[in-house]
Design a protein around this motif. Structure first.
Motif, PDB file in Angstrom:
ATOM      1  N   UNK A 229       0.845  -1.208   0.000  1.00  0.00           N
ATOM      2  CA  UNK A 229       0.000   0.000   0.000  1.00  0.00           C
ATOM      3  C   UNK A 229       0.869   1.242   0.000  1.00  0.00           C
ATOM      4  N   UNK A 230       1.972   1.241   0.768  1.00  0.00           N
ATOM      5  CA  UNK A 230       2.872   2.398   0.799  1.00  0.00           C
ATOM      6  C   UNK A 230       3.540   2.612  -0.558  1.00  0.00           C
ATOM      7  N   UNK A 231       3.945   1.516  -1.238  1.00  0.00           N
ATOM      8  CA  UNK A 231       4.552   1.637  -2.571  1.00  0.00           C
ATOM      9  C   UNK A 231       3.560   2.226  -3.561  1.00  0.00           C
ATOM     10  N   UNK A 232       2.322   1.753  -3.475  1.00  0.00           N
ATOM     11  CA  UNK A 232       1.284   2.273  -4.376  1.00  0.00           C
ATOM     12  C   UNK A 232       1.040   3.752  -4.114  1.00  0.00           C
ATOM     13  N   UNK A 233       1.059   4.133  -2.844  1.00  0.00           N
ATOM     14  CA  UNK A 233       0.867   5.537  -2.486  1.00  0.00           C
ATOM     15  C   UNK A 233       2.021   6.389  -3.013  1.00  0.00           C
ATOM     16  N   UNK A 234       3.266   5.896  -2.880  1.00  0.00           N
ATOM     17  CA  UNK A 234       4.414   6.632  -3.398  1.00  0.00           C
ATOM     18  C   UNK A 234       4.337   6.778  -4.911  1.00  0.00           C
ATOM     19  N   UNK A 235       3.896   5.738  -5.603  1.00  0.00           N
ATOM     20  CA  UNK A 235       3.788   5.793  -7.066  1.00  0.00           C
ATOM     21  C   UNK A 235       2.747   6.824  -7.480  1.00  0.00           C
ATOM     22  N   UNK A 236       1.647   6.864  -6.745  1.00  0.00           N
ATOM     23  CA  UNK A 236       0.586   7.837  -7.076  1.00  0.00           C
ATOM     24  C   UNK A 236       1.083   9.252  -6.844  1.00  0.00           C
ATOM     25  N   UNK A 237       1.792   9.465  -5.738  1.00  0.00           N
ATOM     26  CA  UNK A 237       2.273  10.820  -5.447  1.00  0.00           C
ATOM     27  C   UNK A 237       3.368  11.230  -6.412  1.00  0.00           C
ATOM     28  N   UNK A 238       4.192  10.284  -6.898  1.00  0.00           N
ATOM     29  CA  UNK A 238       5.226  10.608  -7.873  1.00  0.00           C
ATOM     30  C   UNK A 238       4.590  11.022  -9.190  1.00  0.00           C
TER      31      UNK A 238
END
Length: 186
Positions: A142-151
């Protein structure tokens, strides 16, 4: 209104009414009564006049009492009318409450409260399942997905490296037309 609220009772018998009663409705007036008193003798005439006066005073008292009784009756009737309006208002209010109770019974209220409590408990259980069912791997994903969305959101277009041109005022064809007076004067 009698002696209600401590007011002094005022007679409704006018002075004119008293004069009529005192004179006895005599058209001849008090002069002829004096002549009769002289003829009959002073003792007898005085006795008759005192009896007449006493009778008229009693008649006045009786009249005033009757007027007082009438005033009391009017007050009682007015008070009874007010009481009837109050009772009618209470009756209408009671009917409204009964209709409201028919629509919303105690059992209905208890059922609604129970359903609400059940729904709150069910939602709490769902929240606990969602919060407790995630493993560490799930949280990392979930954290990786969140980082990808914010990037993705942070990727901005390139900024031009050339200097920006100076602002040139716009020339409007309507603004720069010569005024008609000036054209004719030239």
């Amino acid at each position: 209104m009698g002696n209600l609220f401590g007011r002094k009772r005022r007679s409704r018998v006018t002075e004119q009414d008293r004069a009529v009663l005192v004179s006895g409705g005599n058209r001849d007036g008090p002069g002829s009564a004096a002549e009769r008193g002289y003829r009959d003798g002073p003792g007898r005439a005085a006795m008759l006049l005192l009896k007449k006066k006493r009778y008229q005073e009693q008649l006045l008292d009786k009249t005033e009492n009757q007027i007082s009784n009438l005033e009391r009756m009017v007050q009682d009737i007015e008070f009874t009318q007010i009481e009837m309006k109050v009772i009618e208002g209470l009756k209408i209010g009671n009917e409204c409450l009964n209709k409201m109770h028919q629509v919303m019974s105690i059992e209905e209220v208890e059922r609604i409260i129970g359903e609400t409590q059940d729904a709150v408990e069910y939602q709490r259980q769902i929240d606990e399942l969602l919060a407790g069912s995630l493993t560490e791997e799930d949280e990392d994903a979930i954290l990786e997905e969140l980082n990808a969305i914010t990037q993705e959101q942070l990727e901005l277009p390139e900024v031009p490296s050339e200097p920006l041109p100076e602002k040139i005022p716009e020339v409007s064809p309507i603004k720069n037309r010569p005024k008609p007076e000036l054209v004719a004067a030239s």
